[in-house]
Motif scaffolding. Structure first.
Motif, PDB file in Angstrom:
ATOM      1  N   ILE A 176       0.870  -1.178   0.000  1.00  0.00           N
ATOM      2  CA  ILE A 176       0.000   0.000   0.000  1.00  0.00           C
ATOM      3  C   ILE A 176       0.901   1.219   0.000  1.00  0.00           C
ATOM      4  O   ILE A 176       1.708   1.397   0.916  1.00  0.00           O
ATOM      5  N   ASN A 200      -6.257   7.580   2.205  1.00  0.00           N
ATOM      6  CA  ASN A 200      -6.863   7.385   0.890  1.00  0.00           C
ATOM      7  C   ASN A 200      -8.132   8.229   0.829  1.00  0.00           C
ATOM      8  O   ASN A 200      -8.608   8.740   1.846  1.00  0.00           O
ATOM      9  N   SER A 201      -8.718   8.382  -0.328  1.00  0.00           N
ATOM     10  CA  SER A 201      -9.847   9.289  -0.513  1.00  0.00           C
ATOM     11  C   SER A 201     -11.205   8.657  -0.237  1.00  0.00           C
ATOM     12  O   SER A 201     -12.220   9.338  -0.339  1.00  0.00           O
ATOM     13  N   GLU A 202     -11.247   7.390   0.117  1.00  0.00           N
ATOM     14  CA  GLU A 202     -12.516   6.718   0.384  1.00  0.00           C
ATOM     15  C   GLU A 202     -13.150   7.267   1.662  1.00  0.00           C
ATOM     16  O   GLU A 202     -12.466   7.556   2.638  1.00  0.00           O
ATOM     17  N   THR A 226     -15.535   0.966   1.161  1.00  0.00           N
ATOM     18  CA  THR A 226     -14.679  -0.203   0.984  1.00  0.00           C
ATOM     19  C   THR A 226     -13.466   0.152   0.128  1.00  0.00           C
ATOM     20  O   THR A 226     -13.592   0.826  -0.877  1.00  0.00           O
ATOM     21  N   VAL A 227     -12.310  -0.324   0.553  1.00  0.00           N
ATOM     22  CA  VAL A 227     -11.061  -0.152  -0.177  1.00  0.00           C
ATOM     23  C   VAL A 227     -10.612  -1.527  -0.644  1.00  0.00           C
ATOM     24  O   VAL A 227     -10.676  -2.496   0.110  1.00  0.00           O
ATOM     25  N   THR A 228     -10.158  -1.619  -1.898  1.00  0.00           N
ATOM     26  CA  THR A 228      -9.667  -2.881  -2.439  1.00  0.00           C
ATOM     27  C   THR A 228      -8.155  -2.812  -2.604  1.00  0.00           C
ATOM     28  O   THR A 228      -7.642  -1.898  -3.242  1.00  0.00           O
ATOM     29  N   PHE A 229      -7.476  -3.775  -2.003  1.00  0.00           N
ATOM     30  CA  PHE A 229      -6.029  -3.883  -2.140  1.00  0.00           C
ATOM     31  C   PHE A 229      -5.748  -4.986  -3.144  1.00  0.00           C
ATOM     32  O   PHE A 229      -6.049  -6.154  -2.899  1.00  0.00           O
ATOM     33  N   ASP A 270     -10.551  -6.935   0.155  1.00  0.00           N
ATOM     34  CA  ASP A 270     -11.393  -5.778   0.443  1.00  0.00           C
ATOM     35  C   ASP A 270     -11.337  -5.452   1.927  1.00  0.00           C
ATOM     36  O   ASP A 270     -11.296  -6.347   2.770  1.00  0.00           O
ATOM     37  N   LYS A 308     -12.798  -2.369   4.975  1.00  0.00           N
ATOM     38  CA  LYS A 308     -13.730  -1.281   5.296  1.00  0.00           C
ATOM     39  C   LYS A 308     -12.949  -0.145   5.957  1.00  0.00           C
ATOM     40  O   LYS A 308     -12.124  -0.371   6.846  1.00  0.00           O
ATOM     41  N   VAL A 309     -13.225   1.097   5.541  1.00  0.00           N
ATOM     42  CA  VAL A 309     -12.589   2.273   6.133  1.00  0.00           C
ATOM     43  C   VAL A 309     -13.332   2.598   7.434  1.00  0.00           C
ATOM     44  O   VAL A 309     -14.528   2.870   7.428  1.00  0.00           O
ATOM     45  N   HIS A 327     -10.311   8.086   9.641  1.00  0.00           N
ATOM     46  CA  HIS A 327      -9.161   8.766   9.048  1.00  0.00           C
ATOM     47  C   HIS A 327      -8.396   9.426  10.187  1.00  0.00           C
ATOM     48  O   HIS A 327      -8.985  10.004  11.094  1.00  0.00           O
TER      49      HIS A 327
END
Length: 67
Positions: free
Chosen positions: A7, A25-27, A32-35, A60, A62-63, A66
């Motif tokens: 990442i 990240n901008s989510e 959900t963020v996918t790596f 996948d 979950k955010v 931040h």
């Protein structure tokens, strides 16, 4: 289950049902963020090793917040 993912140019060990602090990240929170840069995956039964990444494989997440 755990995996090693890349990442933002750094490697992180991801474990199931754990929280991880990664670069921003901008989510949005709750999204959900996918790596997709997965270097290694082990689910206790099978192990997958990438060259350098595992093809057609992603994780996948979950955010939660931040920093």
């Amino acid at each position: 289950m755990y995996a090693l993912v890349e990442i933002a140019g750094k490697q992180f060990k991801i474990e199931e049902n754990s929280q991880l602090k990664v670069p921003y990240n901008s989510e949005k929170i709750g999204g959900t963020v996918t790596f997709d840069k997965v270097l290694y995956f082990d689910d206790g039964k099978t192990k997958k090793i990438g060259n350098p990444y595992i093809t057609n494989f992603s994780i996948d997440a979950k955010v939660v917040s931040h920093g």
